[in-house]
Design a protein around this motif. Sequence first.
Motif, mmCIF file in Angstrom:
data_model
loop_
_atom_site.group_PDB
_atom_site.id
_atom_site.type_symbol
_atom_site.label_atom_id
_atom_site.label_comp_id
_atom_site.label_asym_id
_atom_site.label_seq_id
_atom_site.Cartn_x
_atom_site.Cartn_y
_atom_site.Cartn_z
ATOM 1 N N VAL A 1 16.506 -16.772 15.124
ATOM 2 C CA VAL A 1 18.320 -17.573 14.276
ATOM 3 C C VAL A 1 19.290 -16.283 14.383
ATOM 4 N N PRO A 2 20.300 -16.192 14.387
ATOM 5 C CA PRO A 2 21.081 -15.234 14.689
ATOM 6 C C PRO A 2 21.688 -14.608 13.009
ATOM 7 N N ALA A 3 22.547 -14.457 12.786
ATOM 8 C CA ALA A 3 22.928 -14.355 11.269
ATOM 9 C C ALA A 3 21.382 -13.415 10.498
ATOM 10 N N GLU A 4 20.692 -12.804 10.630
ATOM 11 C CA GLU A 4 19.779 -13.108 9.703
ATOM 12 C C GLU A 4 19.409 -12.139 8.032
ATOM 13 N N ASN A 5 21.148 -11.855 7.949
ATOM 14 C CA ASN A 5 20.833 -11.728 6.588
ATOM 15 C C ASN A 5 22.056 -12.736 5.629
ATOM 16 N N GLY A 6 22.693 -13.617 6.576
ATOM 17 C CA GLY A 6 23.470 -14.316 6.320
ATOM 18 C C GLY A 6 22.564 -15.545 6.560
ATOM 19 N N ALA A 7 23.833 -16.768 6.803
ATOM 20 C CA ALA A 7 22.626 -17.850 7.285
ATOM 21 C C ALA A 7 23.601 -18.908 8.737
ATOM 22 N N TYR A 8 23.019 -19.049 9.223
ATOM 23 C CA TYR A 8 23.516 -19.794 10.632
ATOM 24 C C TYR A 8 24.138 -21.065 10.243
ATOM 25 N N LEU A 9 25.426 -20.891 10.647
ATOM 26 C CA LEU A 9 25.441 -22.839 10.241
ATOM 27 C C LEU A 9 26.544 -23.406 11.639
ATOM 28 N N LEU A 10 26.183 -23.199 12.757
ATOM 29 C CA LEU A 10 26.966 -23.528 13.691
ATOM 30 C C LEU A 10 26.121 -24.614 14.546
ATOM 31 N N ALA A 11 25.329 -25.336 14.307
ATOM 32 C CA ALA A 11 24.201 -25.979 15.177
ATOM 33 C C ALA A 11 25.561 -26.850 15.473
ATOM 34 N N HIS A 12 26.143 -27.493 14.680
ATOM 35 C CA HIS A 12 27.624 -28.737 15.638
ATOM 36 C C HIS A 12 27.865 -28.437 17.095
ATOM 37 N N SER A 13 27.872 -26.110 16.885
ATOM 38 C CA SER A 13 28.416 -25.894 18.488
ATOM 39 C C SER A 13 27.659 -25.258 19.290
ATOM 40 N N VAL A 14 26.755 -24.397 18.987
ATOM 41 C CA VAL A 14 25.518 -23.913 19.737
ATOM 42 C C VAL A 14 24.300 -23.572 18.442
ATOM 43 N N GLY A 15 23.651 -24.565 19.583
ATOM 44 C CA GLY A 15 22.043 -24.755 18.442
ATOM 45 C C GLY A 15 21.013 -22.933 18.905
ATOM 46 N N CYS A 16 20.505 -22.480 18.147
ATOM 47 C CA CYS A 16 19.847 -21.905 17.868
ATOM 48 C C CYS A 16 18.488 -21.647 19.294
ATOM 49 N N GLN A 17 18.167 -19.969 20.064
ATOM 50 C CA GLN A 17 17.350 -20.423 21.120
ATOM 51 C C GLN A 17 16.106 -20.849 20.180
ATOM 52 N N PRO A 18 14.944 -21.551 20.941
ATOM 53 C CA PRO A 18 13.845 -21.844 20.741
ATOM 54 C C PRO A 18 13.135 -20.219 20.904
ATOM 55 N N ARG A 19 11.761 -19.925 20.540
ATOM 56 C CA ARG A 19 10.849 -19.140 20.629
ATOM 57 C C ARG A 19 10.510 -19.336 22.273
ATOM 58 N N ALA A 20 10.009 -20.575 21.983
ATOM 59 C CA ALA A 20 9.506 -20.538 23.657
ATOM 60 C C ALA A 20 10.532 -20.796 25.020
ATOM 61 N N ALA A 21 11.682 -20.866 24.350
ATOM 62 C CA ALA A 21 12.492 -21.425 25.464
ATOM 63 C C ALA A 21 12.164 -20.228 26.808
ATOM 64 N N ALA A 22 12.215 -18.852 26.496
ATOM 65 C CA ALA A 22 12.218 -18.117 28.321
ATOM 66 C C ALA A 22 10.324 -18.061 28.871
#
Length: 375
Positions: free
Chosen positions: A10-31
């Motif tokens: 999750v980017p924005a670790e010190n705030g909040a990531y509110l952009l799922a409508h644009s680019v969802g967060c990378q799953p840890r299992a993706a790599a």
Amino acid sequence: MSHPRDLFHVPAENGAYLLAHSVGCQPRAAAAALDTDMLAPWRQAGGDAWPLWLETIDGFREQVAALLGVEPASVAPQTSVSAALFTLLSGLSLAPGKNVVLLSEQSFPTIGFVLAPLARLGLTPRFIPAHEDPSDPATWERHCDGAVAAVIAMHVHSNTGLVAPLAEIAALARRHGAVSIVDTAQSAGILPLSPTRWGVDAVIGSCVKWLCGGPGAGYLHIRETLIPALAPLDVGWFSHENPFAFDIRDFRYAPDARRFQGGTPSVAPFALAAQGIRTILSIGQEQILANNHACIAAFEDECRQSLGWSNRGGTLCLACDDPQALSQILKTADYAHDFRGNVLRASFHAWNTEEQARTLARFVKQAGMVITPAR
């Protein structure tokens, strides 16, 4: 796992990531999925990796089918929503006087862009004006007639969050002998999807947003009984009934949705996208939507304002009177968001909390904003 957030980077670790409508967060299992399904076969087998790579493509089709509640044979991988729509519309057989494609001006612009060159095939767009409500069945009723060959509806409109009445639109299209198409790019992964219940003929979508599948992987679902009537122009050897027949003079469409697949597939995007869908389904779309609703309710409570979000998607789309001032406050606080004109867009996914939603509301109040749901 203590929280669904732990499944994602999750980017924005010190705030909040509110952009799922644009680019969802990378799953840890993706790599690991990318390595297992694409890189390792290449590394270990070279040209003999293709059987495993094709299994990866089939695995993507199966994940999309599970998401939509349909059969894998009705799903074709696509590089984007635009590609899916083009290949679908190019396959229509137009009757005389029946060549109109009906869509709202509130649709995502790529939909209109795809239609522009299709004028060479005789298709003509008919735009429902942007000021008319695309969530009202009567809007579609006013603009649909016997000249309409296809109707394209956004399940969720990206700049307002409005949800289209898909069952009513599908029934309207059937009455006029038109094909009904739904764009699920802004709903897949957050709202329930059911082409069968809606009664629609086709579904197009992308995996980069709420599905957390990364860019480059889209999908096309076609009602199975409709497939034989469609002859797409954008084909390749994987559109063939037998891709390995290798007879240059003999092209036969695949009997299922593979006829829309085209040429040699890109493997990596579909390996990543399949893992994104698996991650979302492992959490449960119901749980993700419940958390989204709880966050929106917390935002409303903190604002002391009811937004009436019952017929909207997962993204708060709020018109405000000074977007630049609010955006600066959010950027300083590391609250990832975006604006479309004067409309703030902020999405609550599985990694977000009610406290983040309340903090967003406090930032809105700090900026002295007057907010209203975008229309």
